[in-house]
Design a protein around this motif. Structure first.
Motif, mmCIF file in Angstrom:
data_model
loop_
_atom_site.group_PDB
_atom_site.id
_atom_site.type_symbol
_atom_site.label_atom_id
_atom_site.label_comp_id
_atom_site.label_asym_id
_atom_site.label_seq_id
_atom_site.Cartn_x
_atom_site.Cartn_y
_atom_site.Cartn_z
ATOM 1 N N LEU A 1 0.830 -1.208 0.000
ATOM 2 C CA LEU A 1 0.000 0.000 0.000
ATOM 3 C C LEU A 1 0.866 1.260 0.000
ATOM 4 N N GLN A 2 1.836 1.289 0.929
ATOM 5 C CA GLN A 2 2.622 2.504 1.113
ATOM 6 C C GLN A 2 3.506 2.804 -0.092
ATOM 7 N N LYS A 3 4.269 1.814 -0.561
ATOM 8 C CA LYS A 3 5.257 2.069 -1.613
ATOM 9 C C LYS A 3 4.650 2.127 -3.002
ATOM 10 N N TRP A 4 3.658 1.267 -3.266
ATOM 11 C CA TRP A 4 3.194 1.122 -4.641
ATOM 12 C C TRP A 4 1.859 1.809 -4.930
ATOM 13 N N TYR A 5 1.172 2.284 -3.888
ATOM 14 C CA TYR A 5 -0.099 2.982 -4.116
ATOM 15 C C TYR A 5 -0.106 4.393 -3.522
ATOM 16 N N ARG A 6 0.163 4.499 -2.228
ATOM 17 C CA ARG A 6 0.086 5.823 -1.604
ATOM 18 C C ARG A 6 1.187 6.752 -2.116
ATOM 19 N N ALA A 7 2.429 6.288 -2.112
ATOM 20 C CA ALA A 7 3.553 7.148 -2.509
ATOM 21 C C ALA A 7 3.434 7.643 -3.959
ATOM 22 N N PRO A 8 3.155 6.750 -4.924
ATOM 23 C CA PRO A 8 3.038 7.232 -6.320
ATOM 24 C C PRO A 8 1.629 7.710 -6.669
ATOM 25 N N ASN A 9 0.731 7.669 -5.665
ATOM 26 C CA ASN A 9 -0.669 8.064 -5.900
ATOM 27 C C ASN A 9 -1.302 7.233 -7.021
ATOM 28 N N ARG A 10 -1.027 5.919 -6.992
ATOM 29 C CA ARG A 10 -1.555 5.002 -7.998
ATOM 30 C C ARG A 10 -3.005 4.630 -7.666
ATOM 31 N N VAL A 11 -3.844 4.588 -8.668
ATOM 32 C CA VAL A 11 -5.252 4.215 -8.492
ATOM 33 C C VAL A 11 -5.359 2.706 -8.314
ATOM 34 N N MET A 12 -6.090 2.295 -7.306
ATOM 35 C CA MET A 12 -6.280 0.863 -7.061
ATOM 36 C C MET A 12 -7.294 0.289 -8.044
ATOM 37 N N GLN A 13 -7.023 -0.928 -8.470
ATOM 38 C CA GLN A 13 -7.965 -1.661 -9.314
ATOM 39 C C GLN A 13 -8.238 -3.015 -8.682
#
Length: 445
Positions: free
Chosen positions: A384-396
């Motif tokens: 969650l922290q490195k691959w979604y929150r930090a880059p602001n990636r949209v979850m699918q």
């Protein structure tokens, strides 16, 4: 469902004039079947054509008097046990029959009877309950009360627009709806219909799934108020699960109109006709070989009136029911894709968005269970922290499954027990996600 109309329509036909189609058309099928198989019994004629043996016997007796067929072998049960073959004059007539069409199969029903049957079995209002809808979607992790967005549209039986970013289950949701509709109540359909002396093939083995014989008895008992001791009906009709037609980018305008096959000399029904009584899913809407505007122009009247108009090569126009749940599924912006006129004619619009962190967690835990890999909270928080929150990636919703499968593939390559660790999650994500800078570079090239 109008059971009285349907029961009358399905009743066994015991007189040739009550079949509702020209006797010459039936005779042509007999000629072609004899030409293909040489010696044919009345039982075989009846099995292939779906016509009562006594009517086949009557027709063959006439053809025998005209020296078109002859009895090759006789059994001990009278004329119904005769085996027939073509005479020389009959063989010439058979070749003429092939010039008209190569269709061999269940005798068609008239367009009028087909229309009556569809209207009797496709009321606008369905009776899908919240419990049924929730059960149909139970294998998916969706926002609370999501079923309430879909249920009314399915029950209305007209049209539904599913939109949202890719990878969140729009197609899977549509397939779940199709399965629910298909099993809710079966439908009686002919293999073919006829109009103006032409044959239109409706049955498609990729679309129509026949109901087992024991279930036919149960359904006939329902139509006959519980009397199932003798299951008798016009065998030109078969009981199917409600059809579900699903198309994507391959959809063309030609597939929405009658298509004449010059070799077989029959018409192939358009996709919406094959979907009558069921569901028609247009997946990846906006990526078809026809534009949304062209599709709107083609369907603007059917979507409102429930009636479609088709045309034979002769120019004759046919009026047929347009009775299926039309589902449009797209990951493009609806407002950029179609105009307001189109959206007004689609009764309900449902956004299928990306999951929240809470739902993403539930989906990830379920993915671990499905692939028999222990869930590790530390690895998940790292993800969650490195691959979604930090880059602001949209979850699918599809990400957990794909990431878990990639981790398993890495472990299998190392010949180690599949497990979740922050290091393995990083390695999987590096293989799965495309770096934003690289993607921008590729897009500029």
């Amino acid at each position: 469902m109008s059971t009285d109309k349907l029961t009358k329509l399905l009743a066994p036909v015991m007189k040739l004039e009550n079949l509702g189609i020209p006797a010459g058309l039936i005779q042509d099928i007999i000629f072609r079947l004899l030409f293909n198989e040489s010696d044919v019994s009345i039982a075989r004629f009846s099995e292939v054509m779906g016509i009562h043996p006594s009517l086949i016997d009557e027709l063959l007796a006439r053809m025998k008097q005209e020296h078109l067929v002859e009895v090759k072998r006789a059994g001990g049960l009278g004329s119904l046990s005769f085996i027939y073959g073509l005479t020389e004059a009959g063989a010439k007539r058979a070749r003429d029959a092939f010039e008209r069409s190569q269709y061999v199969g269940r005798a068609p029903v008239s367009l009028e009877k087909y229309n009556t049957a569809i209207l009797a079995q496709s009321k606008r209002e369905q009776r899908i309950t919240p419990t049924q809808m929730k059960q149909a979607l139970s294998f998916l992790i969706l926002p609370e009360n999501f079923d309430r967005r879909l249920g009314p549209a399915v029950n209305a039986g007209t049209s539904l627009f599913l939109y949202g970013p890719p990878g969140n289950g729009k197609t899977t949701i549509a397939q779940a709806i199709a399965k629910l509709i298909g099993h809710d109540s079966p439908i009686w359909l002919p293999d073919a219909i006829t109009v103006g002396g032409q044959i239109i093939r409706v049955f498609d083995p990729l679309v129509h799934n026949p109901i087992e014989p024991e279930d036919i008895a149960m359904h006939m008992a329902f139509l006959g108020n519980g009397r199932s001791e003798k299951v008798k009906f016009d065998r030109r009709w078969r009981l199917f699960e409600r059809p579900a037609v699903m198309v994507g980018g391959e959809l063309t305008m030609d597939s929405l109109d009658l298509r004449y096959e010059p070799i077989a000399k029959v018409y192939e029904a358009p996709l919406q006709l094959k979907a009558n009584g069921g569901m028609f899913l247009i997946d990846d809407f906006g990526r078809q070989q026809i534009s949304p505007q062209e599709l709107l122009n083609r369907w603007i009247v059917p979507l409102e009136s429930g009636i479609d108009f088709l045309r034979l090569q002769s120019g004759q126009s046919l009026e047929v029911p347009f009775r299926q749940l039309i589902v449009f599924s797209t990951n493009l912006d609806p407002m950029q894709l179609v105009d307001g006129a189109f959206l007004r004619r689609i009764q309900m619009k449902v956004e299928v968005g990306g999951p929240s962190e809470k739902l993403f967690y539930q989906i990830f835990v379920e993915a671990c269970k499905s692939y028999n890999i222990p869930f590790d909270k530390k690895a998940f928080v790292h993800l969650l922290q490195k691959w979604y929150r930090a880059p602001n990636r949209v979850m699918q919703a599809v990400h957990p499954r794909d990431i878990v499968k990639t981790v398993i593939s890495i472990c299998n390559y190392d010949n180690t027990t599949p497990r979740l660790t922050p290091e393995l999650v990083d390695e999987a994500c590096e293989s799965y996600f495309v770096d934003g800078n690289m993607a921008a570079t590729l897009a500029d090239q």
